[in-house]
Design a protein around this motif. Sequence first.
Motif, mmCIF file in Angstrom:
data_model
loop_
_atom_site.group_PDB
_atom_site.id
_atom_site.type_symbol
_atom_site.label_atom_id
_atom_site.label_comp_id
_atom_site.label_asym_id
_atom_site.label_seq_id
_atom_site.Cartn_x
_atom_site.Cartn_y
_atom_site.Cartn_z
ATOM 1 N N VAL A 52 0.005 -1.576 2.764
ATOM 2 C CA VAL A 52 0.937 -1.369 1.661
ATOM 3 C C VAL A 52 0.947 -2.562 0.710
ATOM 4 O O VAL A 52 1.206 -2.414 -0.488
ATOM 5 N N GLU B 32 6.193 1.777 3.759
ATOM 6 C CA GLU B 32 5.039 2.175 4.576
ATOM 7 C C GLU B 32 4.833 3.688 4.573
ATOM 8 O O GLU B 32 3.697 4.172 4.582
ATOM 9 N N ALA B 33 5.923 4.448 4.560
ATOM 10 C CA ALA B 33 5.810 5.909 4.564
ATOM 11 C C ALA B 33 5.168 6.406 3.280
ATOM 12 O O ALA B 33 4.362 7.348 3.293
ATOM 13 N N CYS C 111 -9.570 4.133 3.210
ATOM 14 C CA CYS C 111 -8.373 4.020 4.055
ATOM 15 C C CYS C 111 -8.770 4.069 5.527
ATOM 16 O O CYS C 111 -9.486 3.194 5.985
ATOM 17 N N ASP C 112 -8.383 5.101 6.259
ATOM 18 C CA ASP C 112 -8.702 5.172 7.685
ATOM 19 C C ASP C 112 -9.999 5.921 7.967
ATOM 20 O O ASP C 112 -10.366 6.104 9.140
ATOM 21 N N PHE D 65 3.083 4.652 1.452
ATOM 22 C CA PHE D 65 1.669 4.268 1.550
ATOM 23 C C PHE D 65 0.885 5.276 2.385
ATOM 24 O O PHE D 65 -0.234 5.660 2.034
ATOM 25 N N GLU D 66 1.457 5.722 3.496
ATOM 26 C CA GLU D 66 0.782 6.726 4.322
ATOM 27 C C GLU D 66 0.601 8.033 3.550
ATOM 28 O O GLU D 66 -0.424 8.710 3.679
ATOM 29 N N GLU E 193 0.258 8.232 0.309
ATOM 30 C CA GLU E 193 -0.793 7.986 -0.681
ATOM 31 C C GLU E 193 -2.178 8.239 -0.093
ATOM 32 O O GLU E 193 -3.069 8.760 -0.786
ATOM 33 N N LYS E 194 -2.364 7.870 1.159
ATOM 34 C CA LYS E 194 -3.653 8.143 1.792
ATOM 35 C C LYS E 194 -3.965 9.637 1.740
ATOM 36 O O LYS E 194 -5.075 10.048 1.360
ATOM 37 N N GLN E 195 -2.990 10.451 2.132
ATOM 38 C CA GLN E 195 -3.206 11.896 2.224
ATOM 39 C C GLN E 195 -3.271 12.566 0.862
ATOM 40 O O GLN E 195 -4.133 13.422 0.615
#
Length: 372
Positions: free
Chosen positions: A292, A29-30, A65-66, A32-33, A35-37
């Motif tokens: 993810v 998950e970390a 994403c978000d 994946f987070e 990858e967003k940034q």
Amino acid sequence: MPVDPTFPRPLSDRAETSFTLPSDYYLDEAIFELEKQQIFYRSWQYVGHQSMLTNIGDYITLQICDESIFVIRSSDSELRAFYNVCRHRAHELLSGSGNVKNLIVCPYHAWSYDNQGALQQARMSEHRPGFDKADFCLPAIRLEVFCGCVFVNLDKDCDSLADIAGNLEADVRRHIPYLDDIELCGSNLLGETRIDAGWKVVIDNYVECYHCRPAHRDFASIIDMDKYQVEVFPYWSRQYGPEIRIENSAYPLNPHEGMQSSVFWYLWPNTTFNVLPGSNEFAVFAVRPLAVDRCDFGGHSLSVGGKIYQPRADYVAETLAPEDIHLCESVQRGLKSKSYQQGSFMVDPDNPGESEYALHHFHRLVQKSLCD
């Protein structure tokens, strides 16, 4: 912060001796987070074709994403992109696609904006000392039109898509002489398809045809795999099937109508351009990460005259796409096995078309984005 660049087995420059991204990169998950940034908020994202935004006030929304954004044809006929968030209390302004003839009005408290992002009305603001409407305009987002397609980038300091893609547009035009004549088809080829697999698993599957003979037998009956070609460039790759078989098990073809070859382009990080034989069509799809281990594969089918060759569309929707979805979802489940950590790239210099050179290229781009 970049992730630890040290892998159990090296992901290096040479595909022949390199190993794949570790399974953690598909499960953590970390990561994946990150990858967003590091990837999705810094890269060019496909929104739609310019033919979908012809009239003043036409708009399309997109979830990256978000982040929710929208693109609109403003009153000066320019295309503009904005964050789809009201400056008052963050309610989303628009949904789906459509047309706003006058003002963009927030459905929560009725703050309103013009189609160039300027705040026009905020009820009761006259009672707030020093309130300046100019302080509450919608933040603009970088936008470019590429191959007739609208792209946005949330990074204001990013390089232009034209520079990143290099000669991709010239390559597309060389293969697709009708590119400037296409428009949105009456119905999409696939629309939005939910896949229970992470975005990288889906891109992995897209960029290699090592699996085509065993897993897509009908596809391999259309395309002469002995002549199949794959080439990689700094931020894109191309798969090209120059020779096809009129007699095949997938769908009927006329040797005198439409494209007589197949071409599939991948543009970093998640956009694909697709042409199958049989008609003068051009499908643009993007893999949108949702979690993810979950993504959407969606986009638009375009053609000369806005017509779909139905036998080809049926084959993709009923056979090819379900085959790929099944493969990707199985891989996502398998990546959770404690017995698996990394795979190896399979390449043959004498058979590059079925080799995993473009897969290696994709993994190196991921590695560079997250580890450098």
